[in-house]
Design an enzyme around this catalytic site. Structure first.
Site, PDB file in Angstrom:
ATOM      1  N   LYS A  14       0.844  -1.200   0.000  1.00 23.96           N
ATOM      2  CA  LYS A  14       0.000   0.000   0.000  1.00 23.96           C
ATOM      3  C   LYS A  14       0.883   1.254   0.000  1.00 23.96           C
ATOM      4  O   LYS A  14       2.092   1.163   0.244  1.00 23.96           O
ATOM      5  CB  LYS A  14      -0.929  -0.054   1.224  1.00 23.96           C
ATOM      6  CG  LYS A  14      -1.932  -1.220   1.152  1.00 23.96           C
ATOM      7  CD  LYS A  14      -2.852  -1.260   2.370  1.00 23.96           C
ATOM      8  CE  LYS A  14      -3.889  -2.356   2.233  1.00 23.96           C
ATOM      9  NZ  LYS A  14      -4.824  -2.403   3.392  1.00 23.96           N
ATOM     10  N   TYR A  54     -12.060  -3.699  -3.705  1.00 24.68           N
ATOM     11  CA  TYR A  54     -12.630  -4.090  -2.409  1.00 24.68           C
ATOM     12  C   TYR A  54     -14.021  -4.696  -2.530  1.00 24.68           C
ATOM     13  O   TYR A  54     -14.478  -5.375  -1.618  1.00 24.68           O
ATOM     14  CB  TYR A  54     -12.623  -2.914  -1.437  1.00 24.68           C
ATOM     15  CG  TYR A  54     -11.245  -2.710  -0.825  1.00 24.68           C
ATOM     16  CD1 TYR A  54     -10.743  -3.618   0.106  1.00 24.68           C
ATOM     17  CD2 TYR A  54     -10.427  -1.663  -1.218  1.00 24.68           C
ATOM     18  CE1 TYR A  54      -9.470  -3.483   0.636  1.00 24.68           C
ATOM     19  CE2 TYR A  54      -9.143  -1.516  -0.686  1.00 24.68           C
ATOM     20  CZ  TYR A  54      -8.684  -2.424   0.240  1.00 24.68           C
ATOM     21  OH  TYR A  54      -7.420  -2.300   0.770  1.00 24.68           O
ATOM     22  N   ARG A 119      -1.093 -14.678   4.271  1.00 23.74           N
ATOM     23  CA  ARG A 119      -1.823 -14.010   5.366  1.00 23.74           C
ATOM     24  C   ARG A 119      -1.062 -14.165   6.683  1.00 23.74           C
ATOM     25  O   ARG A 119      -1.071 -13.274   7.529  1.00 23.74           O
ATOM     26  CB  ARG A 119      -3.225 -14.617   5.528  1.00 23.74           C
ATOM     27  CG  ARG A 119      -4.108 -14.412   4.325  1.00 23.74           C
ATOM     28  CD  ARG A 119      -4.569 -13.000   4.188  1.00 23.74           C
ATOM     29  NE  ARG A 119      -5.562 -12.638   5.172  1.00 23.74           N
ATOM     30  CZ  ARG A 119      -6.303 -11.534   5.098  1.00 23.74           C
ATOM     31  NH1 ARG A 119      -6.159 -10.679   4.104  1.00 23.74           N
ATOM     32  NH2 ARG A 119      -7.180 -11.263   6.029  1.00 23.74           N
ATOM     33  N   THR A 125      -5.413  -7.632  10.555  1.00 18.74           N
ATOM     34  CA  THR A 125      -5.695  -6.359   9.878  1.00 18.74           C
ATOM     35  C   THR A 125      -5.219  -5.125  10.650  1.00 18.74           C
ATOM     36  O   THR A 125      -4.721  -4.176  10.057  1.00 18.74           O
ATOM     37  CB  THR A 125      -7.216  -6.257   9.627  1.00 18.74           C
ATOM     38  OG1 THR A 125      -7.641  -7.443   8.958  1.00 18.74           O
ATOM     39  CG2 THR A 125      -7.573  -5.056   8.781  1.00 18.74           C
ATOM     40  N   ARG A 136       2.794  -6.538   9.425  1.00 17.82           N
ATOM     41  CA  ARG A 136       2.036  -5.464  10.092  1.00 17.82           C
ATOM     42  C   ARG A 136       2.459  -5.315  11.555  1.00 17.82           C
ATOM     43  O   ARG A 136       2.547  -4.206  12.074  1.00 17.82           O
ATOM     44  CB  ARG A 136       0.536  -5.753   9.981  1.00 17.82           C
ATOM     45  CG  ARG A 136      -0.021  -5.527   8.571  1.00 17.82           C
ATOM     46  CD  ARG A 136      -1.408  -6.126   8.439  1.00 17.82           C
ATOM     47  NE  ARG A 136      -2.067  -5.771   7.190  1.00 17.82           N
ATOM     48  CZ  ARG A 136      -3.176  -6.357   6.749  1.00 17.82           C
ATOM     49  NH1 ARG A 136      -3.742  -7.314   7.475  1.00 17.82           N
ATOM     50  NH2 ARG A 136      -3.728  -5.996   5.611  1.00 17.82           N
ATOM     51  N   ASN A 156      -1.975  -0.077   7.263  1.00 16.46           N
ATOM     52  CA  ASN A 156      -1.446  -1.406   7.589  1.00 16.46           C
ATOM     53  C   ASN A 156      -0.522  -1.972   6.506  1.00 16.46           C
ATOM     54  O   ASN A 156      -0.333  -3.174   6.414  1.00 16.46           O
ATOM     55  CB  ASN A 156      -2.575  -2.360   7.971  1.00 16.46           C
ATOM     56  CG  ASN A 156      -3.619  -2.512   6.882  1.00 16.46           C
ATOM     57  OD1 ASN A 156      -3.425  -2.075   5.757  1.00 16.46           O
ATOM     58  ND2 ASN A 156      -4.731  -3.134   7.215  1.00 16.46           N
ATOM     59  N   HIS A 159      -1.678  -5.426   1.466  1.00 21.07           N
ATOM     60  CA  HIS A 159      -2.906  -6.194   1.258  1.00 21.07           C
ATOM     61  C   HIS A 159      -2.527  -7.592   0.800  1.00 21.07           C
ATOM     62  O   HIS A 159      -1.577  -7.744   0.027  1.00 21.07           O
ATOM     63  CB  HIS A 159      -3.781  -5.549   0.175  1.00 21.07           C
ATOM     64  CG  HIS A 159      -4.855  -6.467  -0.333  1.00 21.07           C
ATOM     65  ND1 HIS A 159      -6.050  -6.652   0.325  1.00 21.07           N
ATOM     66  CD2 HIS A 159      -4.886  -7.309  -1.398  1.00 21.07           C
ATOM     67  CE1 HIS A 159      -6.768  -7.559  -0.322  1.00 21.07           C
ATOM     68  NE2 HIS A 159      -6.086  -7.960  -1.377  1.00 21.07           N
ATOM     69  N   GLU A 170      -8.936 -11.146  -7.609  1.00 23.28           N
ATOM     70  CA  GLU A 170      -8.054  -9.976  -7.454  1.00 23.28           C
ATOM     71  C   GLU A 170      -6.904  -9.990  -8.461  1.00 23.28           C
ATOM     72  O   GLU A 170      -6.512  -8.943  -8.967  1.00 23.28           O
ATOM     73  CB  GLU A 170      -7.512  -9.924  -6.018  1.00 23.28           C
ATOM     74  CG  GLU A 170      -8.608  -9.602  -5.013  1.00 23.28           C
ATOM     75  CD  GLU A 170      -8.119  -9.497  -3.575  1.00 23.28           C
ATOM     76  OE1 GLU A 170      -8.914  -9.074  -2.725  1.00 23.28           O
ATOM     77  OE2 GLU A 170      -6.957  -9.845  -3.298  1.00 23.28           O
TER      78      GLU A 170
HETATM   79  P1  GDP Z   1      -7.450  -7.332   5.483  1.00 24.63           P
HETATM   80  O1  GDP Z   1      -7.772  -8.359   4.447  1.00 24.63           O
HETATM   81  O2  GDP Z   1      -6.671  -7.876   6.641  1.00 24.63           O
HETATM   82  O3  GDP Z   1      -6.807  -6.085   4.919  1.00 24.63           O
HETATM   83  O4  GDP Z   1      -8.838  -6.858   6.093  1.00 24.63           O
HETATM   84  P2  GDP Z   1     -10.322  -6.782   5.456  1.00 24.63           P
HETATM   85  O5  GDP Z   1     -10.345  -7.310   4.066  1.00 24.63           O
HETATM   86  O6  GDP Z   1     -11.253  -7.363   6.457  1.00 24.63           O
HETATM   87  O7  GDP Z   1     -10.562  -5.231   5.446  1.00 24.63           O
HETATM   88  C1  GDP Z   1     -10.056  -4.422   4.432  1.00 24.63           C
HETATM   89  C2  GDP Z   1      -9.768  -3.069   5.000  1.00 24.63           C
HETATM   90  O8  GDP Z   1     -10.967  -2.514   5.601  1.00 24.63           O
HETATM   91  C3  GDP Z   1      -8.720  -3.043   6.106  1.00 24.63           C
HETATM   92  O9  GDP Z   1      -7.393  -3.017   5.615  1.00 24.63           O
HETATM   93  C4  GDP Z   1      -9.132  -1.799   6.898  1.00 24.63           C
HETATM   94  O10 GDP Z   1      -8.620  -0.643   6.237  1.00 24.63           O
HETATM   95  C5  GDP Z   1     -10.645  -1.780   6.771  1.00 24.63           C
HETATM   96  N1  GDP Z   1     -11.259  -2.399   7.952  1.00 24.63           N
HETATM   97  C6  GDP Z   1     -11.582  -3.699   8.127  1.00 24.63           C
HETATM   98  N2  GDP Z   1     -12.105  -3.927   9.333  1.00 24.63           N
HETATM   99  C7  GDP Z   1     -12.147  -2.730   9.959  1.00 24.63           C
HETATM  100  C8  GDP Z   1     -12.595  -2.304  11.281  1.00 24.63           C
HETATM  101  O11 GDP Z   1     -13.052  -3.086  12.120  1.00 24.63           O
HETATM  102  N3  GDP Z   1     -12.476  -0.975  11.558  1.00 24.63           N
HETATM  103  C9  GDP Z   1     -11.954  -0.086  10.668  1.00 24.63           C
HETATM  104  N4  GDP Z   1     -11.854   1.200  11.022  1.00 24.63           N
HETATM  105  N5  GDP Z   1     -11.518  -0.447   9.440  1.00 24.63           N
HETATM  106  C10 GDP Z   1     -11.606  -1.755   9.081  1.00 24.63           C
HETATM  107 MG    MG Z   2      -9.196  -8.517   2.875  1.00 32.38          MG
END
Ligand code: GDP
Ligand code: MG
Length: 201
Positions: A14, A54, A119, A125, A136, A156, A159, A170
């Site tokens: 990112k 997304y 992962r 996350t 992270r 973070n 991705h 993706e």
């Molecule tokens: P990742 O796959 O670990 O990046 O997480 P996800 O796919 O669940 O979420 C994508 C993105 O959404 C994350 O990188 C965060 O920027 C945002 N996000 C997800 N869950 C939360 C949450 O509980 N709170 C907030 N503020 N942002 C979130």
């Molecule tokens: Mg994700």
């Protein structure tokens, strides 16, 4: 069934990962576990491209909204809305700003259990709670508490696709078929071949 070694995942550095000059460090972590780099490019994505990324999973808005509401409640906090879709609309707006703030790097990594291994290397996350030893957890200190207070996406660094199905969508979203290179890496013999032979002269 395709051999285990053919599984692919999408990884993106990112904008903060590039600004923190962590590209080499991130690539190193993927290389050293034994995954093979089969595609790579630097991109300045549009907001539309990020929104599509997304929402490739039509359920992402609902699932992420529900997950976020639950995590607020678990911490004894009042979520900004009880409607998951309203929550995700805010998250998505912030993600679009964040992900278009500078160049990103998209990569395709291939190897056994590429999605899950990836992962594991990336970590949870929210950097504040992701494990030590993960990208992270090791390189950034951001939290939902801080990002929510400032009305921005959590920074973070990286991705990584969440499932094999997500990875397939993706990879198609970011790469043409011709941009994924099929080639042999010498170390694969050691990682995958049934017999280790031909070493002694
Ligand atoms: P990742 O796959 O670990 O990046 O997480 P996800 O796919 O669940 O979420 C994508 C993105 O959404 C994350 O990188 C965060 O920027 C945002 N996000 C997800 N869950 C939360 C949450 O509980 N709170 C907030 N503020 N942002 C979130
Ligand atoms: Mg994700």
């Amino acid at each position: 069934m395709e051999h285990f070694s053919k599984e692919k995942t999408l990884v993106m550095v990112k904008p903060d990962g590039i600004q923190r000059t962590l590209v080499g460090e991130i690539i190193k972590r993927y290389e050293r576990v034994g995954l093979k780099l089969v595609g790579l490019k630097m991109i300045a994505p549009s907001k539309e491209k990020i929104e599509e990324h997304y929402t490739l999973d039509p359920e992402w808005r609902r699932i992420t909204g529900e997950k976020t509401i639950e995590s607020y409640k678990k911490k004894g906090l009042q979520p900004p809305s009880e409607n998951p879709l309203e929550i995700t609309a805010i998250i998505l707006e912030n993600l679009k700003k964040y992900m278009t703030s500078g160049p990103v790097i998209a990569m395709v990594w291939q190897g056994a259990h590429a999605v899950k291994i990836s992962r594991k290397i990336v970590g949870g996350t929210e950097p504040f709670t992701s494990d030590v030893g993960t990208i992270r957890g090791d390189f950034v200190l951001d939290s939902y508490q801080m990002s929510d207070a400032d009305g921005r996406a959590v920074r973070n660094l990286i991705h990584a696709s969440g499932s094999v199905e997500e990875a397939e969508k993706e990879i198609k979203h970011w790469f043409e078929e011709s941009e994924i290179i099929s080639y042999r890496l010498v170390q694969e013999q050691m990682l995958y071949d049934v017999n280790i032979d031909g070493i002694f002269e």
